[in-house]
Scaffold this active site. Structure first.
Site, PDB file in Angstrom:
ATOM      1  CB  ILE A   3      -0.898   0.020   1.246  1.00 31.16           C
ATOM      2  CG1 ILE A   3      -1.650  -1.296   1.385  1.00 31.16           C
ATOM      3  CG2 ILE A   3      -1.872   1.185   1.174  1.00 31.16           C
ATOM      4  CD1 ILE A   3      -2.572  -1.609   0.231  1.00 31.16           C
ATOM      5  N   PRO A   4       0.970   1.915  -1.154  1.00 32.46           N
ATOM      6  CG  PRO A   4       0.584   2.782  -3.302  1.00 32.46           C
ATOM      7  CD  PRO A   4       0.266   1.623  -2.402  1.00 32.46           C
ATOM      8  CB  CYS A   5       0.153   4.733   3.016  1.00 32.24           C
ATOM      9  SG  CYS A   5       1.449   3.653   3.587  1.00 32.24           S
ATOM     10  CG  HIS A   6       4.843   6.773  -0.544  1.00 29.66           C
ATOM     11  ND1 HIS A   6       4.907   5.403  -0.701  1.00 29.66           N
ATOM     12  CD2 HIS A   6       5.098   7.315  -1.754  1.00 29.66           C
ATOM     13  CE1 HIS A   6       5.210   5.149  -1.968  1.00 29.66           C
ATOM     14  NE2 HIS A   6       5.328   6.279  -2.627  1.00 29.66           N
ATOM     15  NE  ARG A   7       3.185   6.097  -5.698  1.00 32.35           N
ATOM     16  CZ  ARG A   7       3.326   4.925  -6.256  1.00 32.35           C
ATOM     17  NH1 ARG A   7       2.286   4.161  -6.473  1.00 32.35           N
ATOM     18  NH2 ARG A   7       4.496   4.500  -6.605  1.00 32.35           N
TER      19      ARG A   7
END
Length: 84
Positions: A52-56
DNA sequence: CGTATGACGTGCA
DNA sequence: GTGCACGCCATAC
């Protein structure tokens, strides 16, 4: 416990392409609850899945918000993919 | 449903 | 532009 909303949010975040950033509000809207942006942050906070690219996912103010690995790393990643 | 919390958003001073 | 307060929804206890 993953409810439909939580699963939806994770799916939406996972679908974010590289170099693309979505706000918590947008993610919540795509997840089916346009007003649950608060819960979105909570869900991501409790979900530290590397897929999960939560940094996006950033705030509407243009700020990065938070990150389980450290907001500093988040900004670094975003700059690395030219998303910010 | 009650209380408490949170990686938020908007409004107003 | 900055800071504070209120609101909003889902999850945890």
């Amino acid at each position: 416990m993953e409810t439909r909303f939580t699963k939806n949010v994770l799916s939406v975040v996972e679908r974010i392409p590289s170099g693309q950033t979505l706000t918590y509000k947008e993610v919540a809207r795509r997840a089916g609850n346009s007003g649950a942006y608060r819960a979105v942050g909570n869900i991501l906070h409790g979900n530290h899945d590397p897929k999960i690219p939560c940094h996006r996912v950033i705030r509407s103010d243009g700020k990065t918000g938070g990150y389980n690995q450290g907001k500093k790393e988040k900004i670094k990643k975003l700059k690395s993919e030219n998303a910010i």
